[in-house]
Design a protein around this motif. Sequence first.
Motif, short mmCIF file in Angstrom:
data_model
loop_
_atom_site.label_atom_id
_atom_site.label_comp_id
_atom_site.label_asym_id
_atom_site.label_seq_id
_atom_site.Cartn_x
_atom_site.Cartn_y
_atom_site.Cartn_z
N THR A 1 0.99 -1.05 0.11
CA THR A 1 0.07 -0.03 -0.03
C THR A 1 0.78 1.38 0.11
OG1 THR A 1 -0.32 -0.03 2.35
CG2 THR A 1 -1.91 -1.23 1.47
N ASP B 1 2.93 4.46 -4.68
CA ASP B 1 2.25 5.45 -5.40
C ASP B 1 2.09 4.95 -6.93
OD1 ASP B 1 0.93 7.70 -6.11
OD2 ASP B 1 2.56 9.23 -6.24
N ARG B 2 0.95 4.48 -7.32
CA ARG B 2 0.89 4.20 -8.56
C ARG B 2 0.14 4.76 -9.65
NH1 ARG B 2 2.56 -1.09 -8.45
NH2 ARG B 2 2.25 -2.33 -6.51
N THR B 3 0.25 6.31 -9.33
CA THR B 3 -0.61 7.16 -10.07
C THR B 3 0.43 7.30 -11.42
OG1 THR B 3 0.26 9.07 -8.82
CG2 THR B 3 -1.82 8.28 -8.33
N PRO B 4 -0.03 7.40 -12.47
CA PRO B 4 0.74 7.51 -13.60
C PRO B 4 1.41 8.84 -13.75
CG PRO B 4 -1.42 7.33 -14.36
CD PRO B 4 -1.41 7.01 -12.93
N THR B 5 2.55 8.89 -14.22
CA THR B 5 3.13 10.58 -14.34
C THR B 5 3.56 10.84 -15.51
OG1 THR B 5 5.27 9.64 -13.61
CG2 THR B 5 4.03 10.36 -11.81
N GLU B 6 3.68 11.82 -16.10
CA GLU B 6 3.89 12.22 -17.44
C GLU B 6 5.23 12.59 -17.68
OE1 GLU B 6 1.45 14.64 -19.82
OE2 GLU B 6 -0.39 13.90 -18.78
#
Length: 96
Positions: free
Chosen positions: A84, A87-92
């Motif tokens: 948990t 951080d699995r948020t996609p980044t550009e």
Amino acid sequence: MNQFDITDKIATAFGAGLLLLGIVGLGLVELVAGKPYSPVPLTNEAGEVIATPAIDPTLRTGLVLLGLLVLFVWGLYRAATPDTGVDRTPTEVTAD
């Protein structure tokens, strides 16, 4: 992130402690106890037992196997529970 929580610390310490006790600790006891270093009782030509190991080899083997089992179960637990902290948020990423 690969943070250890309290469960991880307890499992690794207990498993490693059992391994160290079975291999190193009881090995040193055998070494201090003196010869024979054989894991089986020594007999003479008449078949009489003349020397036995100080620590039963099945006890040492059991401690080592229990330590490996604890670490294996902990590994299964770590593989089954999601991480948990990541951080699995996609980044550009932009090219220059």
